[in-house]
Design a protein around this motif. Structure first.
Motif, PDB file in Angstrom:
ATOM      1  N   ASP A 156       0.862  -1.179   0.000  1.00 16.98           N
ATOM      2  CA  ASP A 156       0.000   0.000   0.000  1.00 16.98           C
ATOM      3  C   ASP A 156       0.907   1.239   0.000  1.00 16.98           C
ATOM      4  O   ASP A 156       1.513   1.580   1.017  1.00 16.98           O
ATOM      5  N   LYS A 158       0.174   4.355  -0.290  1.00 18.90           N
ATOM      6  CA  LYS A 158      -0.449   5.614   0.111  1.00 18.90           C
ATOM      7  C   LYS A 158       0.359   6.322   1.191  1.00 18.90           C
ATOM      8  O   LYS A 158       0.559   7.542   1.155  1.00 18.90           O
ATOM      9  N   ASP A 161       3.657   8.176  -0.053  1.00 13.10           N
ATOM     10  CA  ASP A 161       3.517   9.254  -1.035  1.00 13.10           C
ATOM     11  C   ASP A 161       3.262  10.588  -0.340  1.00 13.10           C
ATOM     12  O   ASP A 161       2.166  10.819   0.184  1.00 13.10           O
ATOM     13  N   GLY A 164       0.293  12.537  -1.998  1.00 14.23           N
ATOM     14  CA  GLY A 164      -1.045  11.964  -1.937  1.00 14.23           C
ATOM     15  C   GLY A 164      -1.656  11.683  -3.294  1.00 14.23           C
ATOM     16  O   GLY A 164      -2.820  11.301  -3.396  1.00 14.23           O
ATOM     17  N   TRP A 167       0.675   7.702  -5.805  1.00 15.34           N
ATOM     18  CA  TRP A 167       0.378   6.289  -5.577  1.00 15.34           C
ATOM     19  C   TRP A 167      -0.841   5.823  -6.361  1.00 15.34           C
ATOM     20  O   TRP A 167      -1.018   4.619  -6.596  1.00 15.34           O
ATOM     21  N   GLN A 168      -1.674   6.749  -6.821  1.00 14.93           N
ATOM     22  CA  GLN A 168      -2.882   6.383  -7.549  1.00 14.93           C
ATOM     23  C   GLN A 168      -2.642   6.213  -9.043  1.00 14.93           C
ATOM     24  O   GLN A 168      -3.308   5.403  -9.697  1.00 14.93           O
TER      25      GLN A 168
END
Length: 231
Positions: A156, A158, A161, A164, A167-168
């Protein structure tokens, strides 16, 4: 007996096969975990790899015939399986996930590459221990790449990063962070700035396995270097 000219051809052909297998060993795991739509250049390279691997089946058969031997069934199945162009299934519209896992079959060609080690100990005027160490580092680099791809899939990102946002969407950032984590773990440096999520047991078990691998690789390397110096 294979004549001297043909043996030299096979030696350089094996180097060409090594280059293409290395490419496949890097590209396929990335495709499995990221499942991206391949750009034109990657698609073209994959088709070239398939064509060369098909040609390799013919070359290996001729070599076996020239030596008065049969093409060993194990190697025949290995070479044929690696030559199947599963990447063409992308154009049929089936899921990328299925295509990705079918393409993993191509990695059986690594067994053929590892078999080059014995031949190259004879063909290259180097200490056999140095050749073995070179192959060890080759497998280690591939292994670290695969471990990094595995971390991309299970971790994960998230909490790693600061923006924010990366990571997506940013797959390259994910891979670079994974490669950084893998390098610091396998080399036993372990900065700790990227670490497994303590609430995810699988990440902890995965990290423990990589730590054991790193310790073993370090011991093997030191042992071989000591042997080379002693000789």
């Amino acid at each position: 007996m294979v004549n001297r000219h043909y043996s030299k051809f096979i030696f350089y052909w094996d180097i060409w096969i090594l280059v293409l297998v290395t490419y496949a060993a890097f590209e396929i795991p990335l495709f499995v975990v990221m499942q991206y739509k391949p750009p034109v250049i990657i698609s073209a390279l994959n088709i070239i790899v398939s064509l060369v691997f098909i040609a390799d089946v013919v070359v290996r058969r001729r070599v076996a015939h020239s030596k008065g031997k049969k093409y060993a069934m194990v190697w025949l199945l290995t070479d044929v399986a690696a030559a199947i162009p599963f990447e063409l299934l992308i154009f049929t519209g089936i899921g990328l996930s299925l295509v990705a896992w079918l393409r993993v079959i191509r990695l059986v060609k690594l067994f053929r590459v590892y078999g080059f080690k014995t031949v190259w100990e004879y063909r290259i005027n180097l200490n056999p221990g140095l050749v073995r160490l070179g192959f060890f580092f080759y497998i280690l680099v591939l292994g670290m790449h695969w471990i990094s791809c595995g971390w991309v899939n299970i971790h994960d990102f998230k909490e790693d990063d600061p923006t924010g946002l990366l990571w997506q969407t940013d797959l390259v950032w994910k891979y670079m962070m994974s490669a950084y984590w893998c390098t610091s773990t396998v080399t036993t440096i372990g900065y700790g700035d990227i670490h497994p999520n303590h609430s995810r047991v699988f990440e902890i078990v995965y990290t423990m396995g990589v730590q054991f691998l790193g310790a073993g690789a370090f011991g093997y390397t030191i042992g071989n270097i000591a042997t080379l110096l002693a000789n």
